[in-house]
Each structure stands twice: as structure tokens, then as C-alpha cells.
Design an enzyme around this catalytic site. Structure first.
Site, PDB file in Angstrom:
ATOM      1  CB  SER A 306      -0.959  -0.044   1.181  1.00  0.00           C
ATOM      2  OG  SER A 306      -1.984   0.906   1.038  1.00  0.00           O
ATOM      3  CG  ASP A 388      -6.861  -2.884  -3.450  1.00  0.00           C
ATOM      4  OD1 ASP A 388      -7.552  -2.081  -2.792  1.00  0.00           O
ATOM      5  OD2 ASP A 388      -5.644  -3.071  -3.244  1.00  0.00           O
ATOM      6  CG  HIS A 417      -5.798  -2.363   0.417  1.00  0.00           C
ATOM      7  ND1 HIS A 417      -5.039  -2.044  -0.686  1.00  0.00           N
ATOM      8  CD2 HIS A 417      -5.231  -1.713   1.455  1.00  0.00           C
ATOM      9  CE1 HIS A 417      -4.067  -1.230  -0.332  1.00  0.00           C
ATOM     10  NE2 HIS A 417      -4.159  -1.021   0.969  1.00  0.00           N
TER      11      HIS A 417
END
Length: 437
Positions: A306, A388, A417
Site C-alpha cells: 500500500s 481492491d 486490499h
């Protein structure tokens, strides 16, 4: 280039057996199964995507009417319809896309008076996705200037034992590293294989995901030092991870109450943006790691997910000492695309009014992962999922397709995610297989 695809049904079965079906509520009494008619969830532009939809409650297929909508990746709906499930099954034609990108089928079933939602994304010629964000003409000069300014400050840090993470195989230290003359600093846990000899260890920098929070995932990655790799797990705000949680709550509130509020700070000017000292601080972390006597003198790895995945790629672009890069679903990618009504990356600046001004868009280009990607020379491993909505697959492909370095990827369509523990552990195996001897 290697590319491994995990199909929907196999992934669902694996998750169910693992007892960790993260795309569904833990210990839930219902299950959605969505199976595109292409095993890899990927189509050519112009091909129609047909989705078999199944719904089970208590393991029993249920009849119901599905209301569905379809739209672009993290974009508003443009199509609506209904489908009837018989014995828990229905088929929906998603249509196609006339340009490279993703389409998202959003599902709602009303069963026993309760609404259940799910979604599934499919890609159309995603290998042809290119970033909307253009690289500024002075991009390289801007960052070289910032790095030179940071490098003029001597390496300065404190190091104290961290008994909470020390084991019979790992020595753990809490580091406070001052990164520049402006007084910015960051904290990190340094994890060193116990008894490591001088010149024996690769080093891994692991920057954090987004948020103002304690340093996470230290224990989960203990297999790095247990396998002979020095690991530096950082935060980016200069906040002691031993502070009470209430203090972190107060600081988050100071950043306008949002987890990602700091990512809005100073965006009007490239020299004042909050992330400027964070990006240069990554290189200072590598300065620290390569100063350790245990470093093998050859291998420097960046790894994260991320925001951490974004920072791993950025560090690899800024510092030629980086030899390997591992990035999961990188944030901060093709952010300005939202200004053109396209899929933009986290932190999704459209969620806050006034974030797409010409000044802010200009600044974004200097900080966008897509622009750093074309400067990466290190062999890179990326992974991302289609479902995601935090770091959408469109933006991961914008980065992946821009990388010109040696690269490998793992595409797991069903993933939202997250990455599985098995995928995380396999990344260390990939690193170990690629080390310079």
C-alpha cells in the site's frame, strides 16, 4: 517475465480451508461466489464478460433477486439491472469495455429481509493501461536537489534495545533517525540475526502503510532476521511507537481527523508537501542500513504494501544502491487521473473538496509512483488484486506497465486490499533466490 494467476474458484476454496476468507465476514453464515468465464478474470477490449454468480446461506443455495450495477474501477455506476437467482445461481453479462481498464460488477441480494452485497472486477487489456500522470520536465533535478540537501546532514540516530521483539534468534533495537537539518525524524525497529558476522547480511527496508499509528507487523515479519536478513521496519512521522494510543488518536485528529490527513498537507507547493521529507528520509534509512557492520556490502532490498509499496518503489528509484524491490498494491499511483474523470490512486483526492486545483495537480506529479517507476533499475516483484478499492488495479497496472526494470508479478484477482500470509512469506523466498552472491 513470470506471471502467476490465481483463479477465483481455487482462491475461494483455499480461503475457506484456511479459515481466513477475508473477502467475506469472518465466521459468516453466507458466501458469495463470482466466477468470470475467463479463468484469469481478464478480457481483451471488445470481449464480453459473463459472470456466474452464486449465493449460499448456511451453505444452502438460496433463491433471490439480485440488483446489480456496473461501473468503471472506483468510478460511478453507468449500468443497472436485475437478475434472478434460482437455486442460488444466476448469470450476468457485464458487457465489455472499449478501452483498456477495469469494470466493476456491484451486487446486492435481499435474502430473508437482509441485504447482502459483493462485487467483482474484471480487466480489459490491462497490459495496455498507461498512467495519465505525466512526468515533469525537471522531475529528476528536483529530487536530486532534495537528496543532496538531505545527504549534507550527517547520519545521526539513537539505538536502544527493544526487548519486546528480542528473541533467542533475533536482536531487536528501537531506532530514532534524524533525517535532515529541518529536524524531521522517524522511528524504526531494527531486527538483526543474533550472532550475525560482519559482512554477512542483506538488508531490507520496510516502510509503513498509510496512517498515523504504531509500527505494525514487526512480529509477522520475524522470519526475515531468522533467515539471515537484517530488517528495518519504520514509521514516517517521527512518533515514538511506545506512545499511548490516545496520543495517536489526538495526532490523527490534528491531521483533520482522517487516517490519511497528512497526505493533504502542503499539497499546494512541491517544496512544502508533507511527503517530501518522507521520500528523502527513505534514502537516509538506507544510509543507516548500509553503515551497519553486518551488511554484506551487496544487497539492499525495499519491501512494503500500500503506502509502503509506494515507498518501496520510490526508494528504489531514488537510491541506486537498491538491488531488489518488492511492492504490494502500491498507493500514491496515478493520483491526478481523477481530475480527468479516470481511476485515480490512493489517497483518492476526489474524496475531499478542493484537492484537484492546478497547483495541487502539479505537485502530485512530483510525488506520483508512476513517475518514479520509470527510474527503477532494481529487479522488482509486484503483487495486486483486482477487487481492491483502496489501491485499484488500474493504478497498479499503470505502475507495472511503466516499470522498465527486470520484473515479476503475482496477480491474485480475488484479493481486495490484502495479501495472504503465504504470499508475504513467499516474497522473502523470492528475495533470497535473487540475492547477489
Amino acid at each position: 517475465m513470470k506471471k502467476t494467476i490465481i483463479t477465483a474458484l481455487l482462491a475461494i476454496i483455499a480461503l475457506a480451508h484456511a479459515g481466513a476468507a477475508k473477502n467475506y465476514p469472518e465466521n459468516s453464515d453466507y458466501l458469495w461466489v463470482t466466477v468470470p468465464d475467463h479463468d484469469n478474470w481478464t478480457y481483451k477490449v471488445g470481449e464480453e464478460a459473463i459472470i456466474d454468480v452464486q449465493f449460499y446461506k448456511y451453505g444452502i443455495p438460496r433463491d433471490a433477486t439480485i440488483e446489480y450495477s456496473i461501473g468503471g474501477d472506483c468510478l460511478p455506476d453507468d449500468t443497472h439491472g436485475k437478475a434472478t437467482m434460482k437455486r442460488g445461481k444466476a448469470t450476468i453479462n457485464m458487457g465489455t469495455s472499449r478501452k483498456p481498464g477495469f469494470r466493476d460488477l456491484r451486487l446486492t441480494a435481499n435474502v430473508d429481509g437482509k441485504k447482502y452485497t459483493h462485487h467483482v472486477k474484471v480487466g480489459f487489456s490491462p497490459d495496455k493501461i498507461r498512467p495519465y500522470t505525466a512526468e515533469p520536465a525537471d522531475f529528476t533535478e528536483f529530487w536530486q536537489s532534495n537528496l543532496s540537501r538531505a545527504a549534507a546532514f550527517p547520519l545521526k540516530y539513537t539505538r536502544e534495545p527493544a526487548p519486546e521483539y528480542t528473541t533467542d534468534r533475533v536482536e531487536a533495537w528501537l531506532i530514532k533517525l534524524q533525517t535532515d537539518r529541518e529536524g524531521h525524524s522517524l522511528y524504526a525497529y531494527l531486527l538483526v540475526p543474533r550472532g550475525a558476522k560482519p559482512g554477512s547480511c542483506p538488508v531490507v527496508l520496510t516502510p509503513p502503510g498509510a496512517g498515523v499509528k504504531r509500527i505494525k507487523r514487526v512480529v509477522e515479519g520475524m522470519y526475515y532476521p531468522e533467515n539471515g536478513v537484517i530488517r528495518l521496519v519504520t514509521e514516517i512521522h517521527g512518533l515514538d511507537p511506545r506512545l499511548p494510543e490516545t496520543t495517536f488518536d489526538d495526532i490523527r485528529a490534528a491531521f483533520d481527523g482522517r487516517v490519511k490527513g497528512y497526505l493533504y498537507q502542503g499539497l499546494d507547493n512541491r517544496d512544502n508537501y508533507y511527503m517530501r521529507h518522507v521520500y528523502t528520509g527513505l534514502v537516509r534509512c538506507i544510509d543507516l542500513l548500509t553503515s551497519l557492520p553486518e551488511w554484506d556490502g551487496r544487497n539492499v532490498i525495499t519491501q512494503g504494501g500500500s503506502q509502503g509499496g509506494a515507498l518501496a518503489i520510490i526508494a528504489a528509484a531514488l537510491d541506486p544502491r537498491v538491488t531488489l524491490c518488492v511492492a504490494n498494491h502500491p498507493a500514491l499511483s496515478d493520483m491526478a487521473a481523477a481530475a480527468a474523470g479516470l481511476t485515480g490512486g490512493y489517497p483518492h483526492f476526489t474524496e475531499k473538496d478542493g484537492m484537484l486545483t492546478p497547483e495541487k495537480l502539479e505537485t502530485m506529479a512530483y510525488y506520483d509512483v508512476a513517475n518514479f517507476a520509470r527510474h527503477v533499475k532494481a529487479t522488482t516483484f509486484m503483487t495486486w488484486g483486482y477487487n481492491d478499492n483502496t489501491c485499484p488495479p488500474t493504478t497498479s497496472y499503470a505502475v507495472w506497465n511503466t516499470l522498465a526494470c527486470p520484473k515479476e508479478c503475482l496477480v491474485t484477482p480475488i484479493n481486495e486490499h490484502w495479501t495472504s500470509a503465504a504470499t508475504d512469506r513467499a516474497q522473502l523466498d523470492w528475495i533470497l533466490s535473487k540475492l547477489k552472491k
